[in-house]
Design an enzyme around this catalytic site. Structure first.
Site, PDB file in Angstrom:
ATOM      1  N   HIS A  98       2.791  49.110  79.018  1.00  0.00           N
ATOM      2  CA  HIS A  98       3.954  49.046  79.914  1.00  0.00           C
ATOM      3  C   HIS A  98       5.057  48.310  79.166  1.00  0.00           C
ATOM      4  CE1 HIS A  98       5.968  49.091  83.879  1.00  0.00           C
ATOM      5  NE2 HIS A  98       6.589  48.029  83.367  1.00  0.00           N
ATOM      6  N   CYS A  99       6.195  48.973  79.026  1.00  0.00           N
ATOM      7  CA  CYS A  99       7.299  48.405  78.244  1.00  0.00           C
ATOM      8  C   CYS A  99       8.395  47.895  79.176  1.00  0.00           C
ATOM      9  CB  CYS A  99       7.878  49.464  77.300  1.00  0.00           C
ATOM     10  SG  CYS A  99       9.240  48.850  76.276  1.00  0.00           S
ATOM     11  N   PRO A 100       8.654  46.594  79.193  1.00  0.00           N
ATOM     12  CA  PRO A 100       9.716  46.068  80.065  1.00  0.00           C
ATOM     13  C   PRO A 100      11.107  46.532  79.648  1.00  0.00           C
ATOM     14  CG  PRO A 100       8.903  44.353  78.595  1.00  0.00           C
ATOM     15  CD  PRO A 100       7.982  45.526  78.427  1.00  0.00           C
TER      16      PRO A 100
END
Length: 323
Positions: free
Chosen positions: A145-147
């Site tokens: 999951h990439c912020p």
């Protein structure tokens, strides 16, 4: 909940703000107010806008990609869920899951050898799928999951993510290299009176581009390595478990075929952020010693699973059969 959703967009807004400022610093302060040669201005502006468009397009597709849910056939029906919850022992639970998953196309297992099951989504996990605690759902071929994109990087947007990293790196390198001569002039005190405050924007743009180029270069290089070996970030940290044990190269079918699995079979579309990845994100070809690499992505691989539907094959270009 609304505050949390808004908070998750802050990294994206930060990136957009930096890119917007870089446009002002590069286009106005450097190209229009500082560079005197018209030819040089035109060349710089054309190349800059090409990179900016491709970078922004890839970034947009990564953020707003349609992340499809796990097919319903992997979700436990109520009667099966009741059996699972009423099982007294871990072995009894394992038996319930094994019986339900026997007709599902899965080859990976847990560390203990049982079927991979998500008790939050109440489903049997397809191969390479994982639960994202931030998105609160299971995601096909989850990488991480990439912020910075406020989204999961997974099967449905991994090509877009790779192009985003690549074009962002080129964008930074281009700004850094074209601003370098003016940074040297500034360092020597020979910048002149080129818009006193404007020259600081150019110097700062050089340092910001350099900083991002270093971080993007390492990240892009790492993901190129993962693509070549057909691994996700999660699989790089913990090798997928098969019936025969853990195998970090369990999904690798050769560097070129691994590349085509992500980018597709049409070279003219490799550099465009349009979906061309092969498969459905559920079934993956496995390497076999008695087969050549080209056959690993052929239709024979699908036939071995039987006549099972591939829910996300909406167009021919997304099927392994093309190879």
């Amino acid at each position: 909940m609304w505050c949390w959703r808004a908070l998750k967009w802050l990294p994206v807004l930060l990136i957009v703000s930096i890119v917007t400022w870089s446009y002002y610093a590069y286009v106005l302060q450097l190209c229009i107010f500082t560079i005197e040669s018209t030819v040089q201005q035109c060349v710089y502006l054309v190349l800059y806008h090409i990179l900016l468009i491709m970078f922004s397009w890839s970034y947009w597709r990564t953020i707003f990609a349609d992340i499809k849910s796990i097919p319903d056939k992997y979700k436990l029906p109520e009667e099966e869920l009741e059996k699972l919850l009423s099982a007294d022992t871990e072995e009894a639970q394992r038996t319930v899951l094994e019986n339900y998953a026997k007709d599902l196309p899965i080859v990976t297992r847990t560390m203990s050898g049982s079927v991979r099951y998500c008790n939050r989504c109440v489903l049997v996990k397809p191969d390479r799928a994982h639960h994202c605690s931030i998105c609160a759902r299971c995601v096909l071929k989850m990488d991480h999951h990439c912020p910075w994109v406020n989204n999961c990087v997974c099967f449905h947007n991994y090509k877009f993510f790779m192009l985003f990293l690549g074009y962002a790196l080129l964008y930074c390198i281009f700004i850094m290299s074209t601003c370098l001569p003016y940074f040297i002039r500034f360092w020597k005190g020979d910048f002149g009176a080129a818009g006193s405050s404007g020259r600081y924007h150019i110097v700062f743009a050089f340092f910001v581009a350099l900083m991002f180029a270093i971080s993007l270069g390492s990240l892009f290089g790492y993901h190129c390595y993962l693509v070549a070996h057909n691994r996700t970030t999660l699989e790089a940290f913990r090798a997928p478990m098969f019936r025969g044990g853990a195998d970090k190269n369990g999904f690798s079918i050769g560097a070129y075929n691994n590349f085509k699995e992500v980018f597709g079979n049409s070279p003219n579309l490799w550099l465009l952020p349009v979906f061309t990845s092969f498969g459905d994100g559920i079934v993956y070809p496995l390497p076999q010693q008695d087969e050549d690499t080209e056959s690993l992505l052929s239709s024979e691989r699908w036939d071995r699973w039987g006549e099972r539907a591939r829910p996300f094959d909406e167009r021919e270009s997304s099927s392994y059969d093309e190879l």
